[in-house]
Design an enzyme around this catalytic site. Structure first.
Site, PDB file in Angstrom:
ATOM      1  N   ASP A   1      -9.483  -6.861  -0.958  1.00 28.09           N
ATOM      2  CA  ASP A   1      -8.670  -6.323   0.131  1.00 28.09           C
ATOM      3  C   ASP A   1      -9.571  -5.574   1.103  1.00 28.09           C
ATOM      4  O   ASP A   1     -10.308  -4.674   0.705  1.00 28.09           O
ATOM      5  CB  ASP A   1      -7.610  -5.379  -0.450  1.00 28.09           C
ATOM      6  CG  ASP A   1      -6.725  -4.748   0.622  1.00 28.09           C
ATOM      7  OD1 ASP A   1      -6.679  -5.279   1.755  1.00 28.09           O
ATOM      8  OD2 ASP A   1      -6.077  -3.729   0.319  1.00 28.09           O
TER       9      ASP A   1
ATOM     10  N   ASP B   1       0.823  -1.205   0.000  1.00 24.24           N
ATOM     11  CA  ASP B   1       0.000   0.000   0.000  1.00 24.24           C
ATOM     12  C   ASP B   1       0.858   1.257   0.000  1.00 24.24           C
ATOM     13  O   ASP B   1       1.767   1.404   0.823  1.00 24.24           O
ATOM     14  CB  ASP B   1      -0.903   0.013   1.231  1.00 24.24           C
ATOM     15  CG  ASP B   1      -2.037  -0.988   1.130  1.00 24.24           C
ATOM     16  OD1 ASP B   1      -2.829  -0.870   0.178  1.00 24.24           O
ATOM     17  OD2 ASP B   1      -2.114  -1.886   1.978  1.00 24.24           O
TER      18      ASP B   1
ATOM     19  N   GLY C   1      -7.384   2.930   3.391  1.00 23.14           N
ATOM     20  CA  GLY C   1      -6.736   3.850   4.321  1.00 23.14           C
ATOM     21  C   GLY C   1      -6.338   3.260   5.645  1.00 23.14           C
ATOM     22  O   GLY C   1      -5.246   3.539   6.137  1.00 23.14           O
TER      23      GLY C   1
END
Length: 220
Positions: free
Chosen positions: A174, A34, A141
């Site tokens: 995910d 990420d 996030g």
């Protein structure tokens, strides 16, 4: 056969070399990496200087997930690390074809990511040019968010669209993926299951190999 993919952002960042050895011994050969810019999502992770030595071990297939605005800027930065795939968010660009061409020109596979509330149909015009589709099952996030079950319908609609095509991109999910949610997803034709703190990088009983095997039993 479906595959378990480790989200390396969730690993122990003070002991990454040890974590990589443990993941390799557990049978993990894909890493989800990420990259967050603090703008598209309210978080920061992971720079090219962190990911480059991981990629250079050549022990893992690597997908760099750009949770970033202006992804063309980050593509230019991260292609130098020579990942296998670079994935950008459909929500961040006006002309996805331009970013697709930019990534392909660097000899990387291209993925498009779709956040939970984004219609899956938004990526249909680009499916023939993709190697990977990343469907987020939580908002990008932060780890630890609840799994959004309505996303299962999006996966079904994507597979229906792909059924008429001669080639298909890999489908990756995910977001709060663990044995229970993975089992619910598995009937929808998903190839790659990204696991983080819910299924792997936690203090629950068992080794990484035990946890990977539990996931494999749920998805295959």
């Amino acid at each position: 056969m479906s595959k378990v993919v480790a989200s390396i952002m969730c690993a122990d960042q003070l002991n990454l070399a040890k974590e990589l050895r443990s993941l390799n011994e557990a049978g993990i050969d894909w890493l989800h990496c990420d990259v967050m810019d603090g703008q598209f999502v309210n978080n920061l992770a992971m720079g090219p200087y962190v990911l480059e030595p991981i990629i250079q071990t050549q022990q893992f297939t690597t997908d760099i997930h750009l949770a970033c605005v202006t992804p063309e800027k980050y593509v230019s930065m991260f292609v130098q690390t020579k990942p296998d795939y670079i994935t950008f968010h459909i929500e961040t660009v006006k002309d996805p074809s331009k970013i697709i061409d930019q990534i392909h020109a660097s000899n990387c596979g291209v993925g498009i990511a779709v956040s939970p509330e984004t219609p899956i149909e938004s990526i249909f015009p680009f499916l023939d040019d993709l190697e990977l589709v990343l469907i987020m099952t939580v908002n990008p996030g932060f780890a630890g968010q609840p799994f959004q079950h309505h996303v299962l319908d999006k996966i079904a609609r994507l597979n229906q669209e792909l059924s008429s095509k001669t080639t298909r991109p890999l489908i990756e999910v995910d977001g709060n993926i663990y044995a229970e949610t993975a089992k619910a997803i598995s009937q929808f034709g998903v190839d790659l299951y990204v696991v983080g703190t819910s299924a792997l990088f936690n203090k629950k009983t068992g080794s990484y190999r035990d946890k990977v095997q539990a996931m494999e039993q749920s998805i295959n």
